[in-house]
Design a protein around this motif. Sequence first.
Motif, PDB file in Angstrom:
ATOM      1  N   HIS A  12      52.461  36.499 117.372  1.00 38.11           N
ATOM      2  CA  HIS A  12      51.220  37.146 116.934  1.00 38.11           C
ATOM      3  C   HIS A  12      50.150  36.078 116.682  1.00 38.11           C
ATOM      4  O   HIS A  12      49.770  35.806 115.539  1.00 38.11           O
ATOM      5  N   LYS A  13      49.677  35.472 117.759  1.00 43.40           N
ATOM      6  CA  LYS A  13      48.790  34.307 117.663  1.00 43.40           C
ATOM      7  C   LYS A  13      47.532  34.578 116.845  1.00 43.40           C
ATOM      8  O   LYS A  13      47.069  33.716 116.106  1.00 43.40           O
ATOM      9  N   GLY A  14      46.969  35.758 116.978  1.00 44.74           N
ATOM     10  CA  GLY A  14      45.716  36.044 116.284  1.00 44.74           C
ATOM     11  C   GLY A  14      45.884  36.421 114.825  1.00 44.74           C
ATOM     12  O   GLY A  14      44.903  36.447 114.073  1.00 44.74           O
ATOM     13  N   GLU A  15      47.110  36.744 114.426  1.00 40.21           N
ATOM     14  CA  GLU A  15      47.339  37.187 113.048  1.00 40.21           C
ATOM     15  C   GLU A  15      48.532  36.460 112.426  1.00 40.21           C
ATOM     16  O   GLU A  15      49.338  37.050 111.713  1.00 40.21           O
ATOM     17  N   HIS A  72      48.743  34.379 109.987  1.00 40.60           N
ATOM     18  CA  HIS A  72      48.794  34.375 108.522  1.00 40.60           C
ATOM     19  C   HIS A  72      49.337  35.690 107.977  1.00 40.60           C
ATOM     20  O   HIS A  72      50.061  35.705 106.975  1.00 40.60           O
ATOM     21  N   LYS A  91      37.996  30.724 109.382  1.00 42.53           N
ATOM     22  CA  LYS A  91      38.310  30.677 110.812  1.00 42.53           C
ATOM     23  C   LYS A  91      38.871  29.313 111.197  1.00 42.53           C
ATOM     24  O   LYS A  91      39.793  29.198 112.013  1.00 42.53           O
ATOM     25  N   SER A  96      42.469  29.126 110.159  1.00 45.06           N
ATOM     26  CA  SER A  96      43.305  29.936 111.055  1.00 45.06           C
ATOM     27  C   SER A  96      43.651  29.152 112.313  1.00 45.06           C
ATOM     28  O   SER A  96      44.775  29.223 112.823  1.00 45.06           O
ATOM     29  N   GLU A  97      42.686  28.385 112.795  1.00 41.56           N
ATOM     30  CA  GLU A  97      42.928  27.557 113.975  1.00 41.56           C
ATOM     31  C   GLU A  97      43.906  26.428 113.649  1.00 41.56           C
ATOM     32  O   GLU A  97      44.763  26.071 114.464  1.00 41.56           O
ATOM     33  N   ARG A 138      47.339  27.866 113.750  1.00 41.41           N
ATOM     34  CA  ARG A 138      47.787  28.059 115.137  1.00 41.41           C
ATOM     35  C   ARG A 138      48.280  26.742 115.734  1.00 41.41           C
ATOM     36  O   ARG A 138      49.328  26.693 116.392  1.00 41.41           O
TER      37      ARG A 138
END
Length: 571
Positions: free
Chosen positions: A160-163, A165, A198, A201-202, A205
């Motif tokens: 779930h790369k976009g979420e 966290h 943001k 978050s990166e 990832r």
Amino acid sequence: MTNSLSPWMLNDYIRLRAYFGEKPFTVEEASKVLERPSDSVMTLLSNLRRHNLVVVALDPENPSKKIYSLRPIPVTRGDLESILKKAADLIRTRVDYSFILVLLFYKRISDQWKLEFEKTRKELVEEGYSPEEARELAKEKFFHQFQIPEEYLWDEVVKHKGELHVYFSQALKKLGELNPELRPIFDNFDFHVFASSKENSEILRQLVELFDSIPLIDTSPDILGDAYEWLLMMFAPEKAKEGEVYTPREVIRLLVEILDPKPGYKVLDPAAGSGGMLIISYKYVEEKYGREEADKLFLFGQEANAKTAALAKMNMYIHGILNHKIEVGDSLLYPKFGLEEWDIVLANPPWNQDGYNEEVLKKNEKYRLIYKYGYTPSQTADWAWIQLMLAACKPAGKVGVVIDQGALFRGGSEKTIRSRIADEDLVEAVILLPEKLFYNTNAPGVIIVFNKNKPPERKGKILFINASNEYEPHPEVRRLNRLGKQHIEKVVKAYREFRDIEGFAKVVSLEDVKANDYNLNVTLYVTSLIETEEIDLEKELQELLELEKQAEEAMKKTLYYVQQVIQALKR
């Protein structure tokens, strides 16, 4: 290290490892295990061979066919440290470094779960269960060190790369519910807070990508533990500015070698920090007696800071140490360990901790038993910690504390406590350490060793060791020193021999200490020798005469040249 091993390849590799170990197998046998056609298995084996994880040979029973065997996945200390350094560079000053340790721990227990699952499934099929029954049974918690539902394994969460966290937070919560022993760890880490922007978050990832590149199923606890400790040390200078104390592992090693824990001992650290004292106690017993004997130790730590206690608990598991307990709480006021129960008590408590005067210490319901020698002043709790450690120690046990040098000679109520403890003949040795060993202060600390059961030849005596010159430059932090192996050996040898060594160690009678008003300052009893150079007087005289002769000749030449110049000017 094996790079870019995709999740599907790793999962198939783990499944084959569970069935065959390092024994040879054919494509047909692998196809049966993986339940896939032979051409798909050949593709897998070709990929694994490119990663140097497969050895190919001719089948001795049928030379026209090939057989395959699997190699362990190599991950070295250098590999892990390289990954952790990249991770540290990503998060520095933006996110707390402890999240790196959580990700390392999560990846490790996920990889281990998969290997446990595949080995169990194989055994169940061999016992007569159908493949479907074996698959379901192999998920049960009693086959695993930790219970992890498949949807919360690392490979599933990181899809779930976009979420990330969101899914990491859900996973930690679920694992804490299913594994009560992990709850104190995971409750202290919130990936929602991590990914508060943001940019963060990166960062998360990228961290996940880094850890995805290191399969940890074959990584030994020693290598993992060393990497974990390396990261703690790397961030120690930065965390020292925030008030966190990291005890150099060489100082701990010195203390542990002096206290000499043995299999079956109960070892307590009431100011546990990240668990270094307890782990090095375990490693010492393992080196001396073997891992099976080290597992007979019981290690208990209490730490006031919940997140630091979580780091200690992870540190234990990463090192493969299961027989431990880490509690959260203020040891001085609310100790969660019994009194007179511990063979060895050791700690590096906060130096000169304020706020623990008589009124505060009496909040401890056992204050009469613990603080029986007196109450500390509000500005420093050093001797409160020492009294707590003595109270926890068995009647025949030992205590070792790393403490501020001022505790040896300050007056007032501290002197009263110090004199009463000395009068009971509990102080066995006082060791002055070099300066600049610690990340949070340049001051030299001291080690005080207390022995409730001194041998007859040591009764009424205290050994003072001046190790202030026993150091070498720190290899990574320019402004610091560290204890080398030879320095540790020298101090331990002096402690065990318990005798006078000129300029280094001195055995002092308790009567002499009393005569010095209970001052335990090491330099009062042992002054380091100043290195002197032997002078050969005859040789020095000859050299002096030769210099005078050369000077006389030089003067004659100078006068000659000056006279020549004067003559030339007169013409």
